[in-house]
Design an enzyme around this catalytic site. Structure first.
Site, PDB file in Angstrom:
ATOM      1  CE  LYS A 112      -4.273  -2.100   1.287  1.00  0.00           C
ATOM      2  NZ  LYS A 112      -5.518  -2.215   2.272  1.00  0.00           N
ATOM      3  NE  ARG A 139      -7.322  -9.449   0.012  1.00  0.00           N
ATOM      4  CZ  ARG A 139      -6.958  -8.491  -0.982  1.00  0.00           C
ATOM      5  NH1 ARG A 139      -6.353  -7.452  -0.884  1.00  0.00           N
ATOM      6  NH2 ARG A 139      -7.575  -8.562  -2.255  1.00  0.00           N
TER       7      ARG A 139
END
Length: 333
Positions: free
Chosen positions: A279, A314
């Protein structure tokens, strides 16, 4: 005044006799941090926590979608989209998607999470029929070849239904089951395991100006409410994972505040999933503007989360994450 109880999680091999096990897993705690919106945090012996909270913290979690919650699990990301922020377009053909699923299983993924709608900041909604065309054939192809757990990353009941019929076994909703009112009842009626995530706003607008009174407690309250709502539709708490939604309507500081105290979410009595891979804030702090260069930062955050008892990671970088986990677990014993 509402109080929140965060276990101060440890993994040291020198474990006191009076330590409490965290969720039947690899970590333990003897103390809790008491948080509230009105007072400064306090540290207390865990035995002074309310019995209901202590019971939730120590209860062993049953497997969810065949994942053993007593050890960290790796969820490999398979985006069959043309526009996901990190790997858009790389796996959006069925043959390439199947190849990537094979590779992730070989690298150590415990479950494959398949999504046909990008949820990157600024992404627009994908029509239902298009999302089904992207995901269901890939799921069917993987299921025909591999006996691996599969989750469908969707906000929409028809997409989830098509995925389940094709062979998926878990519904992972980034909208916390608030986007489509039919999705939660469907999961309840089918006795499906789910993952409920927090997001502020939808992907198209969520990063415009995210604001919270207290991001940690606001996200906790949201997830507590959504877990309770799911229970009313027939989804048992034992089949629910929670995800604080790193990067979904959150600034860099919001993300860090959640990661520093992510063990708070164990008080919900559900396994915790972390989706932080590649991210933007990892690129900012790790000097990695290209998402492909963010594996090291992603793994660092994954290990920090596992040290707080987070059960499911994840990730895009399955090999790197599994390799790091193997070493971490070897050192921890």
């Amino acid at each position: 005044m509402t109080q929140y109880f965060r276990p101060l999680v440890q993994t040291d091999p020198c474990r006191p006799d009076d330590a409490y096990p965290l969720a039947g897993g690899w970590a333990w705690f003897t103390d809790v941090e008491v948080l509230s919106r009105d007072c400064t945090p306090q540290r207390l012996p865990a035995r002074q926590a309310p019995a209901e909270i202590l019971d939730r913290l120590i209860a062993t979690h049953a497997p969810i979608a065949r994942l053993d919650m007593s050890a960290p699990s790796v969820m490999g990301i398979l985006n069959v989209t043309p526009d996901s922020f990190s790997d858009g377009g790389r796996h959006n053909a069925p043959d390439r998607a199947l190849d990537h699923a094979r590779a992730m299983i070989e690298q150590g993924a415990d479950i494959i999470d398949i999504g046909g709608e990008s949820t990157r900041p600024g992404a627009v909604e994908v029509p239902i029929d298009q999302e089904i065309r992207r995901t269901a054939p890939v799921i069917a192809a993987i299921r025909a070849e591999m006996n691996v757990p599969i989750s469908i990353d969707t906000r929409k009941q028809p997409v989830a239904q098509a995925a389940i019929e094709a062979g998926a076994g878990l519904v992972n909703d980034v909208a916390g089951f608030t986007f489509d009112p039919e999705l939660a009842p469907y999961c309840g009626a089918k006795s499906l395991p789910v993952c409920v995530m927090h997001a502020q706003g939808d992907p198209e607008t969520m990063q415009a100006a995210p604001h919270y009174d207290n991001v940690l407690l606001d996200v906790y309250d949201y997830l507590a409410e959504r877990v309770a709502a799911l229970e009313t539709t027939g989804v048992a708490r034992t089949r629910i994972m929670v995800d604080p939604g790193i990067g979904f309507g959150k600034t860099l500081d919001h993300n860090l505040a959640l990661l520093k105290r992510i063990s708070l979410f164990h008080s919900l009595g559900c396994p915790v999933l972390l989706g932080v891979s590649r991210k933007k804030f990892i690129g900012t702090l790790g000097n990695a503007p290209d998402p492909q260069d963010r594996a090291a930062g992603s793994v660092a955050l994954a290990l920090a989360a596992v040290a707080q008892g987070v059960q499911v990671l994840r990730v895009h970088d399955v090999f790197e994450t599994r390799s790091a986990l193997n070493l971490w677990q070897a050192v921890q014993g």
